[in-house]
Write an enzyme that holds these catalytic residues in place. Structure first.
Site, PDB file in Angstrom:
ATOM      1  N   TYR A   2      -1.715  -0.647  10.156  1.00  0.00           N
ATOM      2  CA  TYR A   2      -1.860  -1.126   8.771  1.00  0.00           C
ATOM      3  C   TYR A   2      -0.649  -0.698   7.941  1.00  0.00           C
ATOM      4  CZ  TYR A   2      -3.730  -1.128   3.961  1.00  0.00           C
ATOM      5  OH  TYR A   2      -3.909  -1.306   2.618  1.00  0.00           O
TER       6      TYR A   2
ATOM      7  N   SER B 131       0.855  -1.197   0.000  1.00  0.00           N
ATOM      8  CA  SER B 131       0.000   0.000   0.000  1.00  0.00           C
ATOM      9  C   SER B 131       0.882   1.235   0.000  1.00  0.00           C
ATOM     10  CB  SER B 131      -0.888   0.011   1.237  1.00  0.00           C
ATOM     11  OG  SER B 131      -1.548   1.264   1.362  1.00  0.00           O
TER      12      SER B 131
HETATM   13  P1  NAP Z   1     -11.507  -5.714  -0.085  1.00  0.00           P
HETATM   14  O1  NAP Z   1     -12.444  -5.456  -1.204  1.00  0.00           O
HETATM   15  O2  NAP Z   1     -11.956  -5.557   1.320  1.00  0.00           O
HETATM   16  O3  NAP Z   1     -10.912  -7.168  -0.297  1.00  0.00           O
HETATM   17  C1  NAP Z   1     -10.198  -7.810   0.705  1.00  0.00           C
HETATM   18  C2  NAP Z   1     -10.184  -9.283   0.399  1.00  0.00           C
HETATM   19  O4  NAP Z   1      -9.365  -9.929   1.363  1.00  0.00           O
HETATM   20  C3  NAP Z   1     -11.569  -9.929   0.480  1.00  0.00           C
HETATM   21  O5  NAP Z   1     -11.650 -10.908  -0.519  1.00  0.00           O
HETATM   22  C4  NAP Z   1     -11.539 -10.582   1.854  1.00  0.00           C
HETATM   23  O6  NAP Z   1     -12.364 -11.748   1.923  1.00  0.00           O
HETATM   24  C5  NAP Z   1     -10.093 -10.994   1.922  1.00  0.00           C
HETATM   25  N1  NAP Z   1      -9.638 -11.240   3.273  1.00  0.00           N
HETATM   26  C6  NAP Z   1      -9.674 -10.413   4.345  1.00  0.00           C
HETATM   27  N2  NAP Z   1      -9.122 -11.029   5.408  1.00  0.00           N
HETATM   28  C7  NAP Z   1      -8.758 -12.264   4.991  1.00  0.00           C
HETATM   29  C8  NAP Z   1      -8.158 -13.375   5.620  1.00  0.00           C
HETATM   30  N3  NAP Z   1      -7.801 -13.334   6.905  1.00  0.00           N
HETATM   31  N4  NAP Z   1      -7.938 -14.496   4.884  1.00  0.00           N
HETATM   32  C9  NAP Z   1      -8.290 -14.554   3.592  1.00  0.00           C
HETATM   33  N5  NAP Z   1      -8.866 -13.531   2.927  1.00  0.00           N
HETATM   34  C10 NAP Z   1      -9.087 -12.407   3.634  1.00  0.00           C
HETATM   35  O7  NAP Z   1     -10.225  -4.766  -0.188  1.00  0.00           O
HETATM   36  P2  NAP Z   1      -9.230  -4.341  -1.377  1.00  0.00           P
HETATM   37  O8  NAP Z   1      -9.167  -2.886  -1.315  1.00  0.00           O
HETATM   38  O9  NAP Z   1      -9.537  -5.039  -2.647  1.00  0.00           O
HETATM   39  O10 NAP Z   1      -7.885  -4.888  -0.746  1.00  0.00           O
HETATM   40  C11 NAP Z   1      -7.052  -5.824  -1.387  1.00  0.00           C
HETATM   41  C12 NAP Z   1      -5.616  -5.528  -0.972  1.00  0.00           C
HETATM   42  O11 NAP Z   1      -5.252  -4.225  -1.451  1.00  0.00           O
HETATM   43  C13 NAP Z   1      -5.404  -5.506   0.541  1.00  0.00           C
HETATM   44  O12 NAP Z   1      -4.182  -6.135   0.862  1.00  0.00           O
HETATM   45  C14 NAP Z   1      -5.329  -4.018   0.848  1.00  0.00           C
HETATM   46  O13 NAP Z   1      -4.579  -3.747   1.997  1.00  0.00           O
HETATM   47  C15 NAP Z   1      -4.674  -3.493  -0.411  1.00  0.00           C
HETATM   48  N6  NAP Z   1      -4.853  -2.049  -0.641  1.00  0.00           N
HETATM   49  C16 NAP Z   1      -6.076  -1.520  -0.907  1.00  0.00           C
HETATM   50  C17 NAP Z   1      -6.192  -0.163  -1.124  1.00  0.00           C
HETATM   51  C18 NAP Z   1      -7.515   0.508  -1.419  1.00  0.00           C
HETATM   52  O14 NAP Z   1      -7.579   1.750  -1.425  1.00  0.00           O
HETATM   53  N7  NAP Z   1      -8.575  -0.223  -1.686  1.00  0.00           N
HETATM   54  C19 NAP Z   1      -5.065   0.656  -1.052  1.00  0.00           C
HETATM   55  C20 NAP Z   1      -3.848   0.075  -0.777  1.00  0.00           C
HETATM   56  C21 NAP Z   1      -3.743  -1.279  -0.583  1.00  0.00           C
HETATM   57  P3  NAP Z   1     -13.842 -11.759   2.583  1.00  0.00           P
HETATM   58  O15 NAP Z   1     -14.455 -10.420   2.306  1.00  0.00           O
HETATM   59  O16 NAP Z   1     -14.495 -12.901   1.885  1.00  0.00           O
HETATM   60  O17 NAP Z   1     -13.658 -12.018   4.040  1.00  0.00           O
END
Ligand code: NAP
Length: 247
Positions: free
Chosen positions: A156, A142
């Protein structure tokens, strides 16, 4: 078994992981799709992967639980028998808080999922990729890793900084075995994670602060990840790519 390359995506039910699964299927991959709890969304993503021409095996499980990781890789091994790409994407964020308001349980869970889980998932991929003599690991970090995210969620941010350091170390360890390891740092991306952190409008609120003047989409992050997985990125390893609109 299949002739198509195999990609394991953790956290693939929604957001960036789901976008990666669909784009990877369009680019010729078959998918193992992990998620933790949102079975309905995982099935919707699976349907879209199949519509895009890929096979898609669901592998539910908590990446913080080593026994669940073993179950996830049993799906990989039993269904496809190999792994060509890992998108190490599962991650969590907490409610906005200062360090003085963050307790031990929250810190443990943050690092169990975002760091130790990611390292254990990568470990199992590397064991298989070393035998195969090739593979690519993309760790999802991130922009918070370099911003620090004080007054928001520094736990985080610290977990994602650990991912960047892990990426460099692992890439050095496995480059000689034909395995590339990279991290991608998304910025303000429009996914459900902001709602899970208690601020569903966060991407709309912060989008205008970004130099490009808007939030990013999960598809834009997926495009960068799929490029890094491709042979076009064959001389890139051990580094991080910001997908942040300049932030
Ligand atoms: P998201 O839509 O909330 O997706 C998160 C995913 O991770 C969901 O499929 C969730 O599954 C899964 N998950 C959560 N805890 C888990 C666990 N303990 N074991 C297995 N699966 C788990 O969020 P996203 O934004 O796409 O995030 C994806 C990645 O991008 C993350 O690592 C996040 O930190 C990173 N990121 C996101 C942003 C942003 O602005 N969106 C920015 C920087 C980095 P369930 O919902 O089925 O539980």
């Amino acid at each position: 078994m299949t002739d198509r390359p195999i990609c394991l995506i953790t956290g693939g039910s929604t957001g960036i992981g789901a976008a990666c699964a669909i784009l990877a299927a369009k680019r010729g991959y078959d998918i193992v799709l992990n998620y933790r709890s949102d079975h309905a969304s995982a099935e919707q993503t699976q349907t879209k992967v199949i519509a895009a021409g890929g096979r898609c095996a669901l592998a539910p499980g908590d990446v913080a639980d080593p026994e669940d990781i073993a179950r996830i890789y049993k799906v990989v091994d039993d269904t496809f028998g190999r792994i060509d790409a890992l998108i190490n994407n599962a991650g969590i964020v907490g409610q906005s808080a200062r360090l003085t308001e963050i307790d031990h349980d929250r810190l443990r869970r943050m690092f169990d999922v975002n760091v130790i889980g990611a390292m254990l998932v990568a470990r199992e991929a590397v064991i298989r990729m070393e035998t195969q003599g090739e593979g690519v690991v993309i760790n999802i970090s991130s922009a918070a890793a370099r911003l620090g995210s004080g007054n928001q969620y520094l736990d985080y941010a610290a977990s994602k900084a650990a991912i960047d350091t892990f990426t460099k170390g692992l890439s050095d360890e496995v480059a000689g075995q034909g395995i590339r390891v990279l991290s991608v740092r998304p910025g303000i991306i429009d996914t459900p994670i902001h709602g899970k952190g208690g601020e569903p409008d966060r991407a709309d609120r912060l989008g205008p602060v970004v130099p490009l003047g808007r939030k990013g989409s999960p598809d834009e992050v997926a495009a960068a990840i799929l490029w890094l997985l491709s042979d076009e990125a064959s001389y890139i390893t051990g580094t991080t790519l910001d997908v942040t609109g300049g932030r």
